[in-house]
Design a protein around this motif. Structure first.
Motif, PDB file in Angstrom:
ATOM      1  N   PRO A 121      18.422  66.414  35.331  1.00 47.44           N
ATOM      2  CA  PRO A 121      17.731  67.463  34.580  1.00 47.44           C
ATOM      3  C   PRO A 121      18.672  68.168  33.608  1.00 47.44           C
ATOM      4  O   PRO A 121      19.772  68.580  33.973  1.00 47.44           O
ATOM      5  CB  PRO A 121      17.236  68.415  35.670  1.00 47.44           C
ATOM      6  N   VAL A 122      18.227  68.294  32.371  1.00 44.49           N
ATOM      7  CA  VAL A 122      19.037  68.946  31.346  1.00 44.49           C
ATOM      8  C   VAL A 122      19.288  70.401  31.716  1.00 44.49           C
ATOM      9  O   VAL A 122      20.364  70.939  31.477  1.00 44.49           O
ATOM     10  CB  VAL A 122      18.338  68.817  29.973  1.00 44.49           C
ATOM     11  N   GLY A 123      18.301  71.046  32.332  1.00 47.72           N
ATOM     12  CA  GLY A 123      18.482  72.431  32.757  1.00 47.72           C
ATOM     13  C   GLY A 123      19.584  72.589  33.781  1.00 47.72           C
ATOM     14  O   GLY A 123      20.317  73.582  33.777  1.00 47.72           O
ATOM     15  N   VAL A 136      21.022  70.386  24.454  1.00 46.65           N
ATOM     16  CA  VAL A 136      19.802  69.596  24.383  1.00 46.65           C
ATOM     17  C   VAL A 136      20.097  68.192  24.915  1.00 46.65           C
ATOM     18  O   VAL A 136      21.244  67.743  24.884  1.00 46.65           O
ATOM     19  CB  VAL A 136      19.286  69.533  22.923  1.00 46.65           C
ATOM     20  N   GLY A 137      19.075  67.525  25.383  1.00 48.03           N
ATOM     21  CA  GLY A 137      19.232  66.128  25.770  1.00 48.03           C
ATOM     22  C   GLY A 137      18.980  65.220  24.578  1.00 48.03           C
ATOM     23  O   GLY A 137      17.994  65.393  23.854  1.00 48.03           O
ATOM     24  N   HIS A 139      18.694  61.378  24.595  1.00 49.98           N
ATOM     25  CA  HIS A 139      18.685  60.182  25.430  1.00 49.98           C
ATOM     26  C   HIS A 139      18.543  58.952  24.542  1.00 49.98           C
ATOM     27  O   HIS A 139      17.444  58.603  24.101  1.00 49.98           O
ATOM     28  CB  HIS A 139      17.551  60.268  26.451  1.00 49.98           C
ATOM     29  N   VAL A 153      15.317  65.879  24.793  1.00 46.08           N
ATOM     30  CA  VAL A 153      14.875  66.524  26.025  1.00 46.08           C
ATOM     31  C   VAL A 153      15.184  68.016  25.939  1.00 46.08           C
ATOM     32  O   VAL A 153      16.344  68.415  25.755  1.00 46.08           O
ATOM     33  CB  VAL A 153      15.551  65.904  27.255  1.00 46.08           C
ATOM     34  N   SER A 155      15.222  71.757  27.476  1.00 44.06           N
ATOM     35  CA  SER A 155      15.203  72.598  28.673  1.00 44.06           C
ATOM     36  C   SER A 155      14.570  73.938  28.346  1.00 44.06           C
ATOM     37  O   SER A 155      14.303  74.259  27.172  1.00 44.06           O
ATOM     38  CB  SER A 155      16.625  72.802  29.201  1.00 44.06           C
ATOM     39  N   THR A 158      16.727  75.820  25.750  1.00 46.58           N
ATOM     40  CA  THR A 158      17.080  75.234  24.456  1.00 46.58           C
ATOM     41  C   THR A 158      16.423  75.993  23.307  1.00 46.58           C
ATOM     42  O   THR A 158      15.210  76.217  23.301  1.00 46.58           O
ATOM     43  CB  THR A 158      16.665  73.757  24.394  1.00 46.58           C
ATOM     44  N   ASP A 182      11.791  68.939  30.011  1.00 45.32           N
ATOM     45  CA  ASP A 182      12.833  68.598  30.974  1.00 45.32           C
ATOM     46  C   ASP A 182      12.201  68.327  32.347  1.00 45.32           C
ATOM     47  O   ASP A 182      12.450  69.032  33.316  1.00 45.32           O
ATOM     48  CB  ASP A 182      13.842  69.748  31.047  1.00 45.32           C
ATOM     49  N   PHE A 186      12.148  62.386  32.545  1.00 50.45           N
ATOM     50  CA  PHE A 186      11.659  62.553  31.176  1.00 50.45           C
ATOM     51  C   PHE A 186      10.404  61.692  30.983  1.00 50.45           C
ATOM     52  O   PHE A 186       9.543  61.676  31.861  1.00 50.45           O
ATOM     53  CB  PHE A 186      12.765  62.249  30.165  1.00 50.45           C
TER      54      PHE A 186
END
Length: 282
Positions: A121-123, A136-137, A139, A153, A155, A158, A182, A186
Motif C-alpha cells: 500500500p502506497v499509504g 505517489v505510486g 507502477h 496510485v 494515497s 497525495t 490505494d 491496485f
C-alpha cells in the motif's frame, strides 16, 4: 513535460527499465544502487537496453548521446536537483522504507517521490515520509520499454497537483496512465494475480498443461500472453510475494497454490532463472 533530471533508486530489471524510458524521453537520469557491484551491473543493464533500442531504430539519437545522460552511483546525495525520484527496490517494506528515507533526505522540498511497488500500500510507505503529500505510486510494467501502461496510485495524502504532474510525465513517456486508489493490489496486480493463481491451480490439478491453458486465453480471449507465460516473465517469486500480500489483506481467494511455493523454493523463478512453467533457453 519530462523533468530535466530524474532519479531512480534500484537498478534491477524494473529500475533499469524506468531509467531507459526517461532517458529516451530526454531526461538525464541518476540511478542509485546499494554498492559498487550493483551500480556497475545496473549501468551494464541500461547500456544493453539502450543499445537494443538504437539497433531497432526506435530512437533517433546515437547511443553515445543516450549513455551520456545516464549515471549510476552508490551516493544518494546525487539525487539533489532531481524533480522526480522513483524508488524501484524489491518488494520488501523494510528495503523500501530505507530507500524512501534516503531519497527524502537528499531531494528538494518540491521534488516528487514515487514508488514502483506492485502490491505494498502506497499509504503505508508514505507514513515514513515527512511530506507524504508529494508521494505517489508509479507502477510500471515489465518490460518497461515495451509496456504501454503505468498505474498512478493515489494515497489519501497525495496532493492532486502531484497526480496531475505524474499523469503528464507518463503521457510524455509515450505511455497510458490510469489513476487508481490505494486499494490492495491496485487494479492491474489484483486482476492479473487472480487470473494467474487460478491458472496455476489448474496446472496443479491436472486440468491442462501450462501451454494449453495459455493458448485458451491467447486464442479464446485474445490475451497477448497467457497467464502462466506472464508469470514466468514477471517472476514466480514476485508473483508469490504479491499473492502473500493480498492473501493477508483480501482473504483466501488469493492464497498462493502449493505448486507456486514449491517452484519458488526450488529456484524455478521463470525467465530470469531459465525455468518456470516454461523452459527459457536464452
Amino acid at each position: 513535460m519530462i523533468p530535466e533530471r530524474v532519479g531512480v533508486v534500484g537498478g534491477g530489471r524494473m529500475g533499469a527499465g524506468i531509467a531507459h524510458a526517461f532517458v529516451l524521453a530526454g531526461a538525464t537520469v541518476c540511478v542509485v544502487e546499494r554498492d559498487v557491484a550493483a551500480a556497475d551491473a545496473a549501468a551494464s543493464r541500461i547500456a544493453q537496453s539502450l543499445a537494443r533500442s538504437v539497433e531497432r531504430g526506435t530512437v533517433d539519437e546515437p547511443l553515445d548521446a543516450l549513455l551520456a545522460r545516464v549515471a549510476t552511483t552508490t551516493d544518494a546525495a546525487t539525487l539533489d536537483g532531481c524533480a522526480l525520484v522513483v524508488e524501484a527496490v524489491p518488494e520488501d517494506r523494510a528495503l523500501k522504507h530505507d530507500a524512501l528515507a534516503r531519497i527524502e533526505a537528499a531531494v528538494a522540498p518540491d521534488a516528487v517521490i514515487a514508488t514502483n511497488t506492485s502490491s505494498i500500500p502506497v499509504g503505508d510507505l508514505a507514513g515514513i515520509l515527512n511530506r507524504p503529500e508529494r508521494f505517489v505510486g508509479l507502477h510500471f510494467f515489465n518490460p518497461v520499454p515495451a509496456s504501454a501502461l503505468v498505474e498512478i496510485v493515489v494515497s489519501a495524502a497525495t496532493d492532486p497537483e502531484v497526480v496531475e504532474r505524474a499523469t503528464h510525465w507518463v503521457e510524455a513517456l509515450g505511455k497510458t496512465p490510469i489513476v487508481v486508489a490505494d486499494a490492495p493490489g491496485f487494479a492491474s496486480s489484483r486482476l492479473g494475480l487472480a487470473l494467474g493463481l487460478e491458472a496455476i491451480r489448474m496446472v496443479e490439478e491436472g486440468v491442462a498443461t501450462a501451454a494449453d491453458i495459455d493458448a485458451a486465453m491467447e486464442l479464446g480471449y485474445r490475451h497477448p500472453t497467457g497467464p502462466l507465460r506472464t508469470t514466468d516473465l514477471v517472476g514466480l517469486d514476485v508473483r508469490l510475494g504479491i499473492a502473500e500480500q493480498l492473501h493477508e489483506r483480501l482473504g483466501d481467494r488469493f492464497a498462493p497454490p502449493q505448486l507456486l511455493r514449491d517452484l519458488v523454493a526450488r529456484g524455478d523463478l521463470g525467465r530470469k532463472t531459465g525455468r518456470g512453467f516454461y523452459e527459457w533457453s536464452d
